[in-house]
Design an enzyme around this catalytic site. Structure first.
Site, PDB file in Angstrom:
ATOM      1  N   HIS A 132       0.873  -1.190   0.000  1.00 26.24           N
ATOM      2  CA  HIS A 132       0.000   0.000   0.000  1.00 26.24           C
ATOM      3  C   HIS A 132       0.910   1.241   0.000  1.00 26.24           C
ATOM      4  CE1 HIS A 132      -3.506   2.306   0.337  1.00 26.24           C
ATOM      5  NE2 HIS A 132      -3.913   2.023   1.555  1.00 26.24           N
ATOM      6  N   ARG A 289      -3.144  11.796   2.719  1.00 26.83           N
ATOM      7  CA  ARG A 289      -3.294  10.982   1.503  1.00 26.83           C
ATOM      8  C   ARG A 289      -3.574  11.906   0.312  1.00 26.83           C
ATOM      9  NH1 ARG A 289      -5.033   5.669   1.837  1.00 26.83           N
ATOM     10  NH2 ARG A 289      -4.676   5.678  -0.412  1.00 26.83           N
TER      11      ARG A 289
HETATM   12  N1  NVA Z   1      -4.456  -3.999   5.602  1.00 21.41           N
HETATM   13  C1  NVA Z   1      -5.736  -3.411   5.282  1.00 21.41           C
HETATM   14  C2  NVA Z   1      -5.579  -1.986   4.875  1.00 21.41           C
HETATM   15  C3  NVA Z   1      -6.850  -1.254   4.540  1.00 21.41           C
HETATM   16  C4  NVA Z   1      -6.613   0.151   4.108  1.00 21.41           C
HETATM   17  C5  NVA Z   1      -6.408  -4.233   4.196  1.00 21.41           C
HETATM   18  O1  NVA Z   1      -5.712  -4.644   3.262  1.00 21.41           O
HETATM   19  O2  NVA Z   1      -7.599  -4.488   4.290  1.00 21.41           O
HETATM   20  N1   CP Z   2      -6.297   3.646   4.444  1.00 21.23           N
HETATM   21  C1   CP Z   2      -7.030   3.370   3.365  1.00 21.23           C
HETATM   22  O1   CP Z   2      -6.514   3.029   2.288  1.00 21.23           O
HETATM   23  O2   CP Z   2      -8.379   3.517   3.541  1.00 21.23           O
HETATM   24  P1   CP Z   2      -9.544   3.048   2.562  1.00 21.23           P
HETATM   25  O3   CP Z   2      -9.589   1.553   2.601  1.00 21.23           O
HETATM   26  O4   CP Z   2     -10.783   3.688   3.137  1.00 21.23           O
HETATM   27  O5   CP Z   2      -9.247   3.542   1.178  1.00 21.23           O
END
Ligand code: NVA
Ligand code: CP
Length: 307
Positions: A132, A289
């Protein structure tokens, strides 16, 4: 396609590029806060493809593109041919002929890599099972705003060694800081999956209290990431001793900041006292972000600018 610059994982950019992007994010944030109109991407279109849910990522990319003078189009698996088995390669060919930039949130990293290999325009990772990167760019920008340069500092990651953790580990190698990771047994970091060059910038700890000791930043994330819901009950049991609570923040020290990419589950990975407490910077982190992704989109389309 050859010559197109993508952002698929944190290590796709160099330290020097991050230095530029953090400066640029600060400038773009100032312009936005002072109502200064800045439309370098007029007539440009961002396509956003979501195969998983999102609040922050959709909002920040969509609002960000509008604020830069362009437009954003939202596609999801359910309503597009992607959900009916159109090959990723074909989708990439078509989507990238009608747009200037693509952001994708999907499952395996391999999917976004296949898309990028067939795209005429830059592709940005908006979260995969493995990484991410936009999140960690925002997190580091937030750290810099609150505490100055991150080089040489220590980040404590408590909980699941997931996509966000992997990205912290890549960032530590690129920007030269350390990550202390504490996960329950069986959930340890897999260096190859994390895409690491070595093991110099991270250390694994069995005891979360040992991991947070002296840390400059303490961070965590949900115990069950999207796509892993079938493991939820087992994970609730396995992670029960890995909640970031007030004792952990005390062990880190009063100058440590707390971050969480959100959405959060109070009473699971973090106590309400911590996320809603004085060391938490989660709302700045979420807002950032927007600013870092505007800097990133500008950079991928226009290169370095001075304005
Ligand atoms: N680790 C989490 C992050 C969400 C923003 C997921 O992948 O669901
Ligand atoms: N932190 C983040 O990516 O949040 P969302 O899943 O709401 O996009």
């Amino acid at each position: 396609m050859a010559g197109v610059k993508h952002y698929l994982q944190f290590k796709d950019l160099t330290r020097e590029e991050y230095d530029y992007l953090f400066d640029r994010s600060r400038r773009i944030k100032e312009m936005f806060k002072s109502y200064q109109q800045y439309w370098p991407l007029t007539d440009r279109t961002l396509v956003m493809i979501f195969e998983k849910a999102s609040t922050r990522t959709r909002l920040s990319f969509e609002a960000g593109m509008h604020q830069l003078g362009g437009s954003a189009i939202y596609l999801n698996t359910r309503d597009s041919q992607l959900g009916r088995g159109e090959p990723v390669e074909d989708a990439a060919q078509v989507i990238s002929r009608m747009s200037d930039l693509v952001m994708i949130r999907t499952f395996e990293q391999e999917i976004i890599e296949r898309f990028a290999a067939n795209s005429r325009v830059p592709v940005i990772n908006g979260l995969t099972n493995e990484y991410h990167p936009c999140q960690i760019m925002a997190d580091i920008f937030t750290f810099i705003e609150h505490r100055g340069p991150i080089q040489g500092k220590t980040v404590a990651w408590i909980g699941d060694s997931n996509n966000v953790c992997n990205t912290w580990l890549q960032a530590a190698e690129i920007l030269d800081f350390n990550v202390h990771v504490s996960t329950p047994p069986g959930y340890e970091v897999e260096p190859e999956r994390a895409g690491l060059y070595g093991t110099d910038h991270f250390e694994q700890f069995a005891d979360p209290m040992a991991a947070v000791k002296g840390a400059d930043l303490v961070t965590t994330d949900v115990w069950t990431s999207m796509g892993f819901e079938a493991e939820n009950d087992e994970r609730m049991r396995d992670f029960a001793d890995w909640q970031v609570d007030a004792d952990m923040m005390r062990a880190a020290g009063k100058d440590a900041v707390f971050m969480h990419c959100l959405p959060a589950h109070r009473g699971e990975e973090v106590s309400a006292e911590v996320i809603d407490g004085p060391q938490s910077v989660v709302w700045d982190e979420a807002e950032n972000r927007l600013h870092v992704q505007k800097a990133l989109m500008e950079y991928l389309l226009l290169g370095r600018v001075n304005s």
